[in-house]
Design an enzyme around this catalytic site. Sequence first.
Site, PDB file in Angstrom:
ATOM      1  CG  ASP A  70       3.008  -4.935  -4.316  1.00 42.45           C
ATOM      2  OD1 ASP A  70       3.687  -3.954  -4.682  1.00 42.45           O
ATOM      3  OD2 ASP A  70       3.520  -6.029  -4.038  1.00 42.45           O
ATOM      4  CG  ASP A 107       6.912 -14.358   3.241  1.00 32.12           C
ATOM      5  OD1 ASP A 107       7.347 -13.930   2.140  1.00 32.12           O
ATOM      6  OD2 ASP A 107       5.918 -13.851   3.801  1.00 32.12           O
ATOM      7  CD  GLU A 111       2.975 -12.032   2.688  1.00 27.99           C
ATOM      8  OE1 GLU A 111       3.958 -12.744   2.415  1.00 27.99           O
ATOM      9  OE2 GLU A 111       3.080 -10.951   3.301  1.00 27.99           O
ATOM     10  CG  HIS A 125       6.207 -11.899  -0.268  1.00 24.67           C
ATOM     11  ND1 HIS A 125       6.247 -11.411   1.024  1.00 24.67           N
ATOM     12  CD2 HIS A 125       6.919 -11.001  -0.990  1.00 24.67           C
ATOM     13  CE1 HIS A 125       6.940 -10.277   1.044  1.00 24.67           C
ATOM     14  NE2 HIS A 125       7.359 -10.012  -0.165  1.00 24.67           N
TER      15      HIS A 125
HETATM   16  C1  F6R Z   1       7.154  -4.959  -3.775  1.00 19.30           C
HETATM   17  C2  F6R Z   1       6.819  -6.381  -3.774  1.00 19.30           C
HETATM   18  C3  F6R Z   1       7.538  -7.357  -2.897  1.00 19.30           C
HETATM   19  C4  F6R Z   1       9.049  -7.144  -2.802  1.00 19.30           C
HETATM   20  C5  F6R Z   1       9.658  -8.124  -1.814  1.00 19.30           C
HETATM   21  C6  F6R Z   1      11.132  -7.890  -1.603  1.00 19.30           C
HETATM   22  O1  F6R Z   1       6.382  -4.256  -4.709  1.00 19.30           O
HETATM   23  O2  F6R Z   1       5.938  -6.756  -4.448  1.00 19.30           O
HETATM   24  O3  F6R Z   1       7.272  -8.664  -3.340  1.00 19.30           O
HETATM   25  O4  F6R Z   1       9.629  -7.303  -4.057  1.00 19.30           O
HETATM   26  O5  F6R Z   1       9.009  -8.011  -0.579  1.00 19.30           O
HETATM   27  O6  F6R Z   1      11.319  -6.674  -0.962  1.00 19.30           O
HETATM   28  P1  F6R Z   1      12.762  -6.052  -0.730  1.00 19.30           P
HETATM   29  O7  F6R Z   1      13.324  -5.791  -2.072  1.00 19.30           O
HETATM   30  O8  F6R Z   1      12.514  -4.782   0.054  1.00 19.30           O
HETATM   31  O9  F6R Z   1      13.556  -7.071   0.017  1.00 19.30           O
END
Ligand code: F6R
Length: 254
Positions: A76, A145, A152, A147
């Site tokens: 992303d 959440d 999301e 995701h």
């Molecule tokens: C990042 C991504 C997100 C993260 C997730 C966890 O490229 O796609 O899904 O893996 O938000 O983020 P952290 O590791 O910062 O808790």
Amino acid sequence: MHSATFIDNIKLIIVKDKNKGGELVASLIQHFLKYKKKSVFGLATGETMIPIYANLKKLYRKRRINFSYVKTFNLDEYIGLNINDKESLRRFMDTNFFDYVNIRKVNIGFLDGKAKDSKKECKKYEKKIEGAGGIDLQILGIGRDGHIGFNEPGSSIKSKTRKVKLSATTKKDNKSFFKLSKVPDYALTIGISNILQAKQIVLIAFGKNKSKAINLAINGKISNKIPASFLRKHPNVTLVLDKSAASQLLKNNK
Ligand code: F6R
């Protein structure tokens, strides 16, 4: 050594802490590359990934891993940001990983958050992944959440690469990466259907604040309320959790 158990078809590995988790996932990638030099990796950004990239850099410094034939595709990017912006996910990857290893710039795939036509950009990205032969190993983190990528709650199992609105939870959790400006409202992300096309998936979570999402993803209903629950539809998923992230899951699987 870490022992693995299974919850249905999901392999579960519990590590002592995030540093051990980083070592484990880095060695998994190292082994993967022994069997397939030209691997295609799906990569993620965020706090969870820092110990993984740190350990991969360490292996590279010791000349125990070679990325020269590797292709990567990140999940992303924020809308409005790209490689030129300090707070872009692309810059996160450069400063935490790419700049320190022998991966070729031409082999780095990234969604362009500044693309004029985001639909076209998403189609182009999917074609590029397809052209590389698809993702061999997809590395994932998980949001509080539930995701994965920036899919999301509400994202369908059929979702494709697209523009999405970030949830309030996600924006709050990513605030620490934005020193001056606010977290963008929108992002481009590969979809759940794209993630499920990877040949193998490793989902990583560290810390107590992930334990609820992990438990719901594995023990709850498979539904778009917790997008990570769709991973149970994939035949080759490994979960790497530290003890805190695993706490609710273990309580419910006694
Ligand atoms: C990042 C991504 C997100 C993260 C997730 C966890 O490229 O796609 O899904 O893996 O938000 O983020 P952290 O590791 O910062 O808790």
